[in-house]
Design a protein around this motif. Structure first.
Motif, short mmCIF file in Angstrom:
data_model
loop_
_atom_site.label_atom_id
_atom_site.label_comp_id
_atom_site.label_asym_id
_atom_site.label_seq_id
_atom_site.Cartn_x
_atom_site.Cartn_y
_atom_site.Cartn_z
N ALA A 92 -31.24 -43.26 91.06
CA ALA A 92 -32.63 -43.42 90.59
C ALA A 92 -32.66 -43.52 89.06
O ALA A 92 -33.42 -44.32 88.50
N ALA A 120 -31.59 -46.89 88.10
CA ALA A 120 -32.70 -47.83 88.34
C ALA A 120 -33.76 -47.72 87.24
O ALA A 120 -34.31 -48.73 86.78
N ARG A 121 -34.04 -46.51 86.82
CA ARG A 121 -35.05 -46.32 85.77
C ARG A 121 -34.64 -47.05 84.49
O ARG A 121 -35.48 -47.64 83.80
N TRP A 159 -38.04 -49.21 90.18
CA TRP A 159 -38.13 -47.75 90.10
C TRP A 159 -39.59 -47.30 90.11
O TRP A 159 -39.97 -46.39 90.86
N GLN A 213 -41.31 -42.78 97.00
CA GLN A 213 -39.83 -42.73 96.97
C GLN A 213 -39.19 -42.60 98.36
O GLN A 213 -38.51 -41.61 98.64
#
Lengths: 120, 120
Positions: free
Chosen positions: B35, B38-39, B46, B54
């Motif tokens: 995650a 992805a951010r 994200w 999520q």
């Protein structure tokens, strides 16, 4: 000195009948949400925790009341946290509270809340 | 339209003898790390994934070779991912690969990699 100066603890309800995959999803929801709160509001803790290897521990609670009491103390201490509520698509009723994630934060502070709980 | 347009899938090795708490920690490590990737690199995915709630799915692999093959495909598709290696403090040998987290990303893309795997 502890092995990990910073940690994140996920407290999982044991009174629900969740399979291992279901438990893993609840724990991961809590971990991602509380880590994101920490990134926004406790950046130094978040950085240190990631650098150390993001120590995570999963412990158990016997009831939703125990989760609520822990959440209250967590809020009082202004620790990053996330309460996980299940959508109820499988296994559980919609809106069931399954897990509380606390931290990342300094290990002694987190342990003061969860140090007495048994590993899941 | 799918219920969730974006998802994250954690692939857990079933050939290791891990307890439910151990599995949950490995899945959460992968979820947080992928995650965060992805951010940094797929911000739109994200954001959308978090906004949707999520979605996370935990599936199983039968061997470390299956994990490596999936990781190779994941890298080829330039998807965010995280390979989880256990420190070996409990239950496992140090350096044991336990889990691969893939995404968050668009569900059809993630499913093209993991759609044939069984739930853990």
């Amino acid at each position: 000195m502890e092995l990990f100066e910073f940690k994140q603890v996920m407290v999982v309800r044991r009174d629900l009948d969740m399979g291992k995959g279901k438990i893993a999803v609840q724990v991961a929801h809590g971990a991602v949400s509380a880590a994101e709160e920490a990134r926004r509001t406790f950046k130094a803790w978040w950085d240190a925790w990631l650098k150390e290897g993001q120590c995570k521990v999963v412990v158990r609670a016997e009831s939703v009341e125990e989760i609520f009491q822990l959440e209250k103390r967590t809020k009082e201490l202004r620790l990053p946290s996330a309460l996980v509520t299940d959508r109820g698509l499988t296994q559980l009723e919609p809106g069931t509270i399954t897990c509380l994630a606390i931290g990342p934060g300094p290990s002694p502070l987190i342990d003061s809340l969860t140090g007495n709980l048994s590993l899941l």
